[in-house]
Design a protein around this motif. Structure first.
Motif, PDB file in Angstrom:
ATOM      1  N   LEU A 101      75.657   9.182  28.623  1.00  0.00           N
ATOM      2  CA  LEU A 101      74.714   8.910  29.709  1.00  0.00           C
ATOM      3  C   LEU A 101      74.881   9.895  30.862  1.00  0.00           C
ATOM      4  O   LEU A 101      73.900  10.313  31.481  1.00  0.00           O
ATOM      5  CB  LEU A 101      74.893   7.480  30.211  1.00  0.00           C
ATOM      6  N   ALA A 102      76.132  10.262  31.171  1.00  0.00           N
ATOM      7  CA  ALA A 102      76.380  11.206  32.264  1.00  0.00           C
ATOM      8  C   ALA A 102      75.791  12.578  31.952  1.00  0.00           C
ATOM      9  O   ALA A 102      75.396  13.322  32.859  1.00  0.00           O
ATOM     10  CB  ALA A 102      77.878  11.326  32.529  1.00  0.00           C
ATOM     11  N   ARG A 103      75.726  12.921  30.671  1.00  0.00           N
ATOM     12  CA  ARG A 103      75.113  14.182  30.280  1.00  0.00           C
ATOM     13  C   ARG A 103      73.587  14.110  30.348  1.00  0.00           C
ATOM     14  O   ARG A 103      72.919  15.106  30.618  1.00  0.00           O
ATOM     15  CB  ARG A 103      75.541  14.553  28.853  1.00  0.00           C
ATOM     16  N   LEU A 104      73.035  12.924  30.119  1.00  0.00           N
ATOM     17  CA  LEU A 104      71.580  12.763  30.085  1.00  0.00           C
ATOM     18  C   LEU A 104      70.983  12.456  31.462  1.00  0.00           C
ATOM     19  O   LEU A 104      69.861  12.862  31.755  1.00  0.00           O
ATOM     20  CB  LEU A 104      71.200  11.634  29.116  1.00  0.00           C
ATOM     21  N   LEU A 105      71.747  11.732  32.292  1.00  0.00           N
ATOM     22  CA  LEU A 105      71.249  11.323  33.594  1.00  0.00           C
ATOM     23  C   LEU A 105      71.807  12.209  34.698  1.00  0.00           C
ATOM     24  O   LEU A 105      72.734  12.986  34.487  1.00  0.00           O
ATOM     25  CB  LEU A 105      71.620   9.857  33.855  1.00  0.00           C
ATOM     26  N   MET A 106      71.264  12.061  35.887  1.00  0.00           N
ATOM     27  CA  MET A 106      71.685  12.853  37.031  1.00  0.00           C
ATOM     28  C   MET A 106      72.624  12.041  37.931  1.00  0.00           C
ATOM     29  O   MET A 106      72.566  10.810  37.947  1.00  0.00           O
ATOM     30  CB  MET A 106      70.459  13.294  37.841  1.00  0.00           C
ATOM     31  N   PRO A 107      73.477  12.734  38.713  1.00  0.00           N
ATOM     32  CA  PRO A 107      74.337  12.010  39.660  1.00  0.00           C
ATOM     33  C   PRO A 107      73.551  11.105  40.606  1.00  0.00           C
ATOM     34  O   PRO A 107      74.031  10.036  40.987  1.00  0.00           O
ATOM     35  CB  PRO A 107      75.037  13.144  40.426  1.00  0.00           C
ATOM     36  N   SER A 108      72.349  11.520  40.969  1.00  0.00           N
ATOM     37  CA  SER A 108      71.531  10.710  41.883  1.00  0.00           C
ATOM     38  C   SER A 108      71.131   9.379  41.258  1.00  0.00           C
ATOM     39  O   SER A 108      70.940   8.379  41.975  1.00  0.00           O
ATOM     40  CB  SER A 108      70.278  11.488  42.301  1.00  0.00           C
ATOM     41  N   ASP A 109      71.001   9.323  39.915  1.00  0.00           N
ATOM     42  CA  ASP A 109      70.670   8.061  39.246  1.00  0.00           C
ATOM     43  C   ASP A 109      71.788   7.039  39.438  1.00  0.00           C
ATOM     44  O   ASP A 109      71.539   5.864  39.716  1.00  0.00           O
ATOM     45  CB  ASP A 109      70.434   8.293  37.745  1.00  0.00           C
ATOM     46  N   LEU A 157      77.074  10.204  46.609  1.00  0.00           N
ATOM     47  CA  LEU A 157      77.494   8.858  46.226  1.00  0.00           C
ATOM     48  C   LEU A 157      77.691   8.776  44.723  1.00  0.00           C
ATOM     49  O   LEU A 157      78.598   8.081  44.241  1.00  0.00           O
ATOM     50  CB  LEU A 157      76.455   7.836  46.683  1.00  0.00           C
ATOM     51  N   GLY A 158      76.859   9.500  43.970  1.00  0.00           N
ATOM     52  CA  GLY A 158      77.008   9.533  42.517  1.00  0.00           C
ATOM     53  C   GLY A 158      78.337  10.132  42.093  1.00  0.00           C
ATOM     54  O   GLY A 158      79.001   9.618  41.184  1.00  0.00           O
ATOM     55  N   TYR A 159      78.757  11.231  42.761  1.00  0.00           N
ATOM     56  CA  TYR A 159      80.059  11.845  42.457  1.00  0.00           C
ATOM     57  C   TYR A 159      81.193  10.872  42.760  1.00  0.00           C
ATOM     58  O   TYR A 159      82.131  10.716  41.960  1.00  0.00           O
ATOM     59  CB  TYR A 159      80.261  13.116  43.285  1.00  0.00           C
ATOM     60  N   TYR A 160      81.131  10.210  43.910  1.00  0.00           N
ATOM     61  CA  TYR A 160      82.161   9.256  44.299  1.00  0.00           C
ATOM     62  C   TYR A 160      82.193   8.077  43.326  1.00  0.00           C
ATOM     63  O   TYR A 160      83.268   7.649  42.888  1.00  0.00           O
ATOM     64  CB  TYR A 160      81.894   8.769  45.724  1.00  0.00           C
ATOM     65  N   ASP A 161      81.028   7.575  42.981  1.00  0.00           N
ATOM     66  CA  ASP A 161      80.944   6.424  42.089  1.00  0.00           C
ATOM     67  C   ASP A 161      81.479   6.761  40.702  1.00  0.00           C
ATOM     68  O   ASP A 161      82.184   5.948  40.089  1.00  0.00           O
ATOM     69  CB  ASP A 161      79.490   5.955  42.001  1.00  0.00           C
ATOM     70  N   VAL A 200      86.732  16.159  33.177  1.00  0.00           N
ATOM     71  CA  VAL A 200      85.375  16.110  33.720  1.00  0.00           C
ATOM     72  C   VAL A 200      84.508  17.248  33.180  1.00  0.00           C
ATOM     73  O   VAL A 200      83.384  17.015  32.700  1.00  0.00           O
ATOM     74  CB  VAL A 200      85.405  16.161  35.264  1.00  0.00           C
ATOM     75  N   LEU A 201      85.011  18.464  33.232  1.00  0.00           N
ATOM     76  CA  LEU A 201      84.196  19.621  32.840  1.00  0.00           C
ATOM     77  C   LEU A 201      83.879  19.634  31.348  1.00  0.00           C
ATOM     78  O   LEU A 201      82.781  20.033  30.945  1.00  0.00           O
ATOM     79  CB  LEU A 201      84.911  20.921  33.225  1.00  0.00           C
ATOM     80  N   LEU A 202      84.820  19.198  30.532  1.00  0.00           N
ATOM     81  CA  LEU A 202      84.596  19.206  29.087  1.00  0.00           C
ATOM     82  C   LEU A 202      83.653  18.092  28.657  1.00  0.00           C
ATOM     83  O   LEU A 202      82.775  18.297  27.814  1.00  0.00           O
ATOM     84  CB  LEU A 202      85.938  19.073  28.354  1.00  0.00           C
ATOM     85  N   LEU A 203      83.800  16.926  29.259  1.00  0.00           N
ATOM     86  CA  LEU A 203      83.061  15.766  28.781  1.00  0.00           C
ATOM     87  C   LEU A 203      81.701  15.584  29.431  1.00  0.00           C
ATOM     88  O   LEU A 203      80.728  15.257  28.751  1.00  0.00           O
ATOM     89  CB  LEU A 203      83.901  14.493  28.983  1.00  0.00           C
ATOM     90  N   ILE A 204      81.597  15.782  30.744  1.00  0.00           N
ATOM     91  CA  ILE A 204      80.308  15.515  31.404  1.00  0.00           C
ATOM     92  C   ILE A 204      79.739  16.736  32.112  1.00  0.00           C
ATOM     93  O   ILE A 204      78.841  16.601  32.948  1.00  0.00           O
ATOM     94  CB  ILE A 204      80.421  14.315  32.374  1.00  0.00           C
ATOM     95  N   THR A 205      80.259  17.879  31.821  1.00  0.00           N
ATOM     96  CA  THR A 205      79.727  19.191  32.213  1.00  0.00           C
ATOM     97  C   THR A 205      79.911  19.540  33.691  1.00  0.00           C
ATOM     98  O   THR A 205      80.323  18.713  34.504  1.00  0.00           O
ATOM     99  CB  THR A 205      78.221  19.326  31.869  1.00  0.00           C
ATOM    100  N   GLU A 206      79.566  20.773  34.016  1.00  0.00           N
ATOM    101  CA  GLU A 206      79.785  21.346  35.343  1.00  0.00           C
ATOM    102  C   GLU A 206      79.021  20.631  36.447  1.00  0.00           C
ATOM    103  O   GLU A 206      79.412  20.703  37.614  1.00  0.00           O
ATOM    104  CB  GLU A 206      79.375  22.827  35.333  1.00  0.00           C
ATOM    105  N   LYS A 207      77.929  19.949  36.119  1.00  0.00           N
ATOM    106  CA  LYS A 207      77.139  19.305  37.180  1.00  0.00           C
ATOM    107  C   LYS A 207      77.912  18.185  37.877  1.00  0.00           C
ATOM    108  O   LYS A 207      77.531  17.753  38.964  1.00  0.00           O
ATOM    109  CB  LYS A 207      75.826  18.761  36.619  1.00  0.00           C
ATOM    110  N   TRP A 208      79.025  17.752  37.254  1.00  0.00           N
ATOM    111  CA  TRP A 208      79.860  16.719  37.849  1.00  0.00           C
ATOM    112  C   TRP A 208      81.146  17.281  38.453  1.00  0.00           C
ATOM    113  O   TRP A 208      82.037  16.516  38.833  1.00  0.00           O
ATOM    114  CB  TRP A 208      80.224  15.664  36.800  1.00  0.00           C
ATOM    115  N   ALA A 209      81.255  18.602  38.577  1.00  0.00           N
ATOM    116  CA  ALA A 209      82.484  19.239  39.077  1.00  0.00           C
ATOM    117  C   ALA A 209      82.936  18.719  40.449  1.00  0.00           C
ATOM    118  O   ALA A 209      84.145  18.575  40.684  1.00  0.00           O
ATOM    119  CB  ALA A 209      82.301  20.757  39.133  1.00  0.00           C
ATOM    120  N   PRO A 210      82.025  18.422  41.390  1.00  0.00           N
ATOM    121  CA  PRO A 210      82.485  17.902  42.698  1.00  0.00           C
ATOM    122  C   PRO A 210      83.245  16.586  42.604  1.00  0.00           C
ATOM    123  O   PRO A 210      83.907  16.186  43.574  1.00  0.00           O
ATOM    124  CB  PRO A 210      81.166  17.716  43.474  1.00  0.00           C
ATOM    125  N   ALA A 211      83.165  15.899  41.461  1.00  0.00           N
ATOM    126  CA  ALA A 211      83.875  14.625  41.310  1.00  0.00           C
ATOM    127  C   ALA A 211      85.353  14.818  40.965  1.00  0.00           C
ATOM    128  O   ALA A 211      86.135  13.861  41.065  1.00  0.00           O
ATOM    129  CB  ALA A 211      83.201  13.781  40.223  1.00  0.00           C
TER     130      ALA A 211
END
Length: 480
Positions: free
Chosen positions: A33-41, A242-246, A311-322
């Motif tokens: 889901l993290a790969r398909l959806l956006m942090p804002s979701d 908030l998505g990164y924090y969550d 984080v980088l391997l499983l849910i990609t670079e778009k989640w790097a700030p987390a």
């Protein structure tokens, strides 16, 4: 003693099987889901969290714990709790639906209006099967409860992934809950074939409210406090922040919350049966404390050490700030099961007044740290949570020491072997893993190395918690 131990062990094994299978499935589902959806979701869902969390706390009103704790229950007790639960659920569902426009305006997110309304309907429907699940806990039927929970969760997860692939966005995290609710309801009826009834007794209500009201107030404080940070982040920063924090908090909470929930589900009804035997209560309680630290501490340290490749391997670079948030949160969340067990003991002993008093003190401390740290950003908020967790540990253990003689120093002495071994293991893994260029190699080799180091240290220093864990495995798994 042997009967209580066997019930505790069986309960732990079934709830562990439930939690482990759910975490494995939930982890895989979350990655997809993290790969398909956006942090804002995820941020949008987190924005509504405080409103629904408070509502659920008020709906329960501490009646569930009161019902579990009562030794001689009558059918009218179950029915009274059921009617109260459904009535309060209807009231708060309507209240949230009418407040949805205001919530959307507060965050300046129009979509939140529909999200709140749909989740309000789900909250009301969920009240129709709440007492059925409580009855299984009272009967110590953790096997059936685990089967029902695992089945419904798998249904929810599979449907969520399908909807995400179809482009439903944030609704992929909402719609499947209704199907899972239907599955749970059907399974409760199929295996229990029991309905609490629609009778109501003011006598039962007053009895449960006298005990549960303090638990409710304590839970209300805890719920509001735990969801205050997401509320402030969602208002002060963006939905993506908030998505990164969550997401970071959700990953860090997997081992700590799982262990806490597993132990609470089992120890509360079991310890309630020996609440008048102070020495037996203290003995079992200390074993639970040590076992919790032995399992949770190394997992949290390993997760902190391998947060980047994870984080980088499983849910990609778009989640790097987390990543940095996850590393810091691990150090605060590792104490969560210890906090929960200390508070659980107060409920077992019937001291909901002390429970409430501790919650008020801790929240004053936590709010002071929250409003000081948030001015410097989300990262420093997470740093502040570490200090808050350690201070609150001292507060939580005060009355445990008074009631059964297992205070802060005793608990820290029990936890020290696992804590030191975990910190040492995490440090070695972090320092060695950074020399590998491949994230996959970092994650795999670091995990294997961490497990070997921790087991080796436990064996060399003759950690009795490892011996206790092995004895449970041999007696209850290998013999079967």
């Amino acid at each position: 003693m042997s009967e209580i131990r066997q019930k505790t062990v069986n309960g732990l094994l079934w709830t562990f099987a439930e939690s482990f299978s759910l975490q494995i499935f939930g982890f895989v589902q979350g990655v997809i889901l993290a790969r398909l959806l956006m942090p804002s979701d995820y941020g949008l869902i987190a924005m509504t969290g405080i409103f629904f969390a408070i509502s659920y706390t008020l709906i329960d009103s501490g009646f569930t714990n009161a019902l579990v704790r009562k030794n001689s229950r009558e059918p009218i007790d179950y029915s009274t709790v059921y009617v109260t639960n459904v009535t309060l659920s209807l009231f708060f569902s309507i209240l949230l639906a009418f407040s949805s426009t205001w919530i959307a305006r507060f965050y300046d997110q129009p979509l939140l209006r529909d999200i709140v309304c749909v989740n309000a309907v789900y909250m009301f429907l969920q009240s129709f099967i709440a007492v059925q699940g409580t009855k299984l806990s009272i009967e110590l039927n953790f096997k059936l409860k685990s089967i029902i929970h695992v089945t419904s969760t798998i249904v929810i997860g599979v449907v969520s992934i399908i909807l995400a692939f179809m482009g439903f966005g944030v609704w992929s995290l909402i719609y499947p809950n209704f199907l899972g609710l239907l599955v749970r309801g059907l399974m409760y009826w199929r295996f229990q074939h029991w309905f609490p009834g629609l009778n109501f007794s003011w006598k039962s209500f007053k009895e449960f409210f006298a005990y549960g009201s303090k638990i409710m107030l304590s839970g209300l404080l805890d719920t509001a406090y735990n969801n205050l940070a997401p509320l402030i982040i969602g208002k002060k920063f963006s939905s993506s922040d908030l998505g990164y924090y969550d997401k970071a908090r959700s990953y860090a909470s997997i081992p700590s919350t799982t262990a806490s929930n597993m132990l609470s589900k089992v120890t509360f009804p079991v310890l309630a049966k020996v609440q008048d035997d102070k020495y037996l209560l203290a003995s079992v309680y200390r074993k639970m404390i040590r076992l919790s630290g032995f399992v949770v501490f190394p997992i949290m340290m390993l997760l902190a050490a391998l947060a980047k490749p994870f984080v980088l391997l499983l849910i990609t670079e778009k989640w790097a700030p987390a990543i940095p948030l996850l590393q810091v949160i691990c150090f605060s969340m590792m104490w969560y099961p210890i906090h929960a067990l200390n508070l659980n003991l107060l409920m077992v002993r019937g001291r909901s007044d002390l429970f409430l008093r501790l919650e008020i003190i801790k929240k004053i401390i936590g709010l002071s740290i929250l409003f000081t740290a948030i001015r410097y950003g989300v990262f420093w908020l997470c740093i502040g949570n570490i200090a808050g967790s350690l201070i609150c540990l001292i507060v939580n253990t005060f009355y445990t020491g008074k009631l059964i003689g297992v205070g802060y120093l005793t608990q820290m002495k029990d936890l020290t072997p696992s804590l030191l071994s975990s910190i040492f293991m995490g440090s070695i893994v972090f320092l060695l893993s950074i020399h590998f260029s491949s994230y996959l190699l970092q994650l795999v080799s670091g995990t294997i190395l961490g497990i070997l180091i921790y087991i080796g240290l436990s064996y060399v220093f003759n950690n009795r918690d490892m011996s206790y864990s092995l004895s449970i495995f041999k007696e209850n798994i290998l013999k079967k």
